[in-house]
Motif scaffolding. Structure first.
Motif, short mmCIF file in Angstrom:
data_model
loop_
_atom_site.label_atom_id
_atom_site.label_comp_id
_atom_site.label_asym_id
_atom_site.label_seq_id
_atom_site.Cartn_x
_atom_site.Cartn_y
_atom_site.Cartn_z
N VAL A 247 5.16 6.12 3.37
CA VAL A 247 5.35 6.01 1.61
C VAL A 247 6.66 6.63 1.30
O VAL A 247 6.68 7.98 1.99
N ASP A 248 7.67 6.04 1.34
CA ASP A 248 9.09 6.60 1.34
C ASP A 248 9.15 6.83 -0.81
O ASP A 248 8.94 5.49 -0.84
N ILE A 249 8.77 7.69 -1.03
CA ILE A 249 8.59 8.54 -2.15
C ILE A 249 9.94 8.17 -3.22
O ILE A 249 10.46 7.86 -4.35
N THR A 250 11.02 8.25 -2.67
CA THR A 250 12.32 7.63 -2.47
C THR A 250 12.67 6.42 -2.94
O THR A 250 13.47 6.36 -4.20
N LYS A 251 13.01 6.07 -1.85
CA LYS A 251 13.15 4.69 -2.14
C LYS A 251 12.20 3.22 -2.53
O LYS A 251 12.85 2.29 -2.60
N LYS A 252 10.93 4.40 -2.61
CA LYS A 252 9.77 3.57 -3.53
C LYS A 252 9.43 1.68 -2.95
O LYS A 252 9.08 0.87 -2.97
N LYS A 253 8.99 2.51 -1.05
CA LYS A 253 9.26 1.15 -0.23
C LYS A 253 7.72 1.57 0.47
O LYS A 253 7.42 3.02 1.11
N VAL A 254 6.97 0.66 0.68
CA VAL A 254 6.18 1.40 1.85
C VAL A 254 5.43 0.83 3.37
O VAL A 254 5.95 -0.31 3.14
N SER A 255 5.13 1.21 4.46
CA SER A 255 5.23 0.18 5.68
C SER A 255 4.56 0.73 6.69
O SER A 255 3.69 1.82 6.32
N ILE A 256 3.89 -0.12 7.24
CA ILE A 256 2.48 -0.14 8.29
C ILE A 256 3.42 -0.08 10.43
O ILE A 256 3.59 -1.21 10.11
N ASP A 257 3.43 1.10 10.68
CA ASP A 257 3.81 0.39 11.62
C ASP A 257 5.50 0.36 11.60
O ASP A 257 5.69 -0.99 12.68
N GLY A 258 5.84 0.51 10.50
CA GLY A 258 7.60 -0.14 11.04
C GLY A 258 7.98 -0.91 10.32
O GLY A 258 9.01 -1.14 9.46
N ILE A 259 6.45 -1.93 9.94
CA ILE A 259 6.85 -2.70 8.96
C ILE A 259 6.61 -2.60 7.33
O ILE A 259 5.33 -2.21 7.35
N GLU A 260 7.62 -2.85 6.91
CA GLU A 260 7.36 -2.85 5.00
C GLU A 260 6.72 -4.35 5.03
O GLU A 260 6.07 -5.35 5.12
N ILE A 261 5.67 -3.63 3.74
CA ILE A 261 4.60 -4.30 3.06
C ILE A 261 5.45 -4.28 1.13
O ILE A 261 5.46 -3.71 1.23
N SER A 262 5.04 -5.72 0.90
CA SER A 262 5.38 -5.78 -0.53
C SER A 262 4.10 -5.04 -1.50
O SER A 262 3.38 -5.83 -1.40
N LEU A 263 4.32 -3.74 -2.12
CA LEU A 263 3.80 -3.66 -3.68
C LEU A 263 4.37 -3.59 -4.81
O LEU A 263 5.53 -3.97 -4.64
N THR A 264 3.63 -3.99 -5.37
CA THR A 264 4.19 -3.94 -6.88
C THR A 264 4.41 -2.38 -7.79
O THR A 264 3.55 -1.82 -6.68
N LYS A 265 4.66 -2.66 -8.27
CA LYS A 265 5.42 -1.59 -9.20
C LYS A 265 3.69 -0.18 -9.01
O LYS A 265 3.58 0.84 -9.77
N LYS A 266 2.76 -1.02 -9.54
CA LYS A 266 1.57 -0.27 -10.31
C LYS A 266 0.80 0.15 -8.77
O LYS A 266 -0.02 1.26 -8.68
N GLU A 267 0.56 -1.49 -7.77
CA GLU A 267 0.09 -1.13 -6.07
C GLU A 267 0.64 0.63 -5.58
O GLU A 267 0.33 1.62 -5.19
N PHE A 268 2.19 0.61 -5.78
CA PHE A 268 2.81 1.60 -5.63
C PHE A 268 2.21 2.81 -5.87
O PHE A 268 1.79 3.92 -5.11
N GLU A 269 2.11 3.10 -7.04
CA GLU A 269 2.24 4.34 -8.31
C GLU A 269 0.28 4.34 -7.52
O GLU A 269 0.33 6.25 -7.39
N ILE A 270 -0.41 3.60 -7.63
CA ILE A 270 -2.19 3.87 -7.07
C ILE A 270 -2.22 4.42 -6.37
O ILE A 270 -2.65 5.50 -6.36
#
Length: 229
Positions: free
Chosen positions: A142-165
């Motif tokens: 979870v990249d807090i600064t860039k607001k991005k989530v990745s799994i094994d280097g592959i970025e996955i798309s989350l909504t703002k609320k999903e990211f914050e949860i």
């Protein structure tokens, strides 16, 4: 989100609950302990501030504070004494032990909240508290600064609320958050948000993070937590 964690230590259970309720309404994470003995068994290094009663059981608030200040791991944790012992000598003793503030009972909740905010402003930013930029659990990043989530280097798309949860649960691994806790931390001032909304977002989040979805565990009757395998 407000990430400050506070521990209230007082042998008056009702007072602990009142302080917990009001401080949580201000956005803080709050735990309670009803004795110094109970508090000393907890992982105290996770807290940004301690509210200590002075007159408690065998280990008083003064004695507990002295123990903490002698331990390098806990010496820098700010302490506010909340107590009925309000003589000049008591106050001086408290400050000599390294207390950051001293509040006499009876007190107003507004005063406590104002002093808590003041101590956190004084102690956290000026100490250069590092802002964590990334959180990682195995291949989940979870990249807090860039607001991005990745799994094994592959970025996955989350909504703002999903990211914050996900961020909330991952920052507090093992801690159970009720639906009310999650609403207060993630939705904050938004109104007309149903408990069902939390469940829907959790379900979507679990699917999106694949194998790590099973780490988001439901504690029936209590809420959700992120558990490491």
């Amino acid at each position: 989100m407000n990430d400050y964690r506070i521990l209230v230590v007082d042998d008056e259970e009702d007072l602990c609950e009142i302080l917990k309720f009001n401080l949580e309404n201000e956005g803080y994470f709050v735990d309670t302990a009803n004795s110094a003995e109970e508090a000393l068994k907890m992982e105290l290094t996770q807290y940004d501030l301690l509210l200590l009663d002075v007159m408690m059981g065998e280990i008083s608030g003064f004695k507990m504070a002295n123990m903490l200040k002698k331990n390098k791991a806990t010496a820098s944790i700010p302490i506010i004494f909340i107590t009925a012992k309000d003589t000049e000598n008591d106050t001086v003793t408290g400050f000599n032990l390294g207390a950051d503030d001293y509040i006499s009972k009876p007190f107003s909740l507004r005063e406590v909240i104002a002093r808590v905010k003041a101590v956190l402003r004084r102690t956290s930013p000026t100490q250069g508290k590092e802002v964590q930029e990334q959180l990682q659990y195995k291949g989940l990043l979870v990249d807090i600064t860039k607001k991005k989530v990745s799994i094994d280097g592959i970025e996955i798309s989350l909504t703002k609320k999903e990211f914050e949860i996900l961020l909330l649960l991952l920052q507090n691994k093992g801690r159970v958050f009720s639906r009310e806790d999650i609403l207060a931390k993630v939705w904050q001032e938004e109104v007309y948000v149903l408990d069902r909304t939390i469940d829907v977002n959790i379900t979507r989040l679990r699917k999106k993070i694949g194998e790590y979805g099973k780490c988001i565990v439901t504690r029936l009757g209590y809420g959700y937590c992120f558990e490491c395998e």
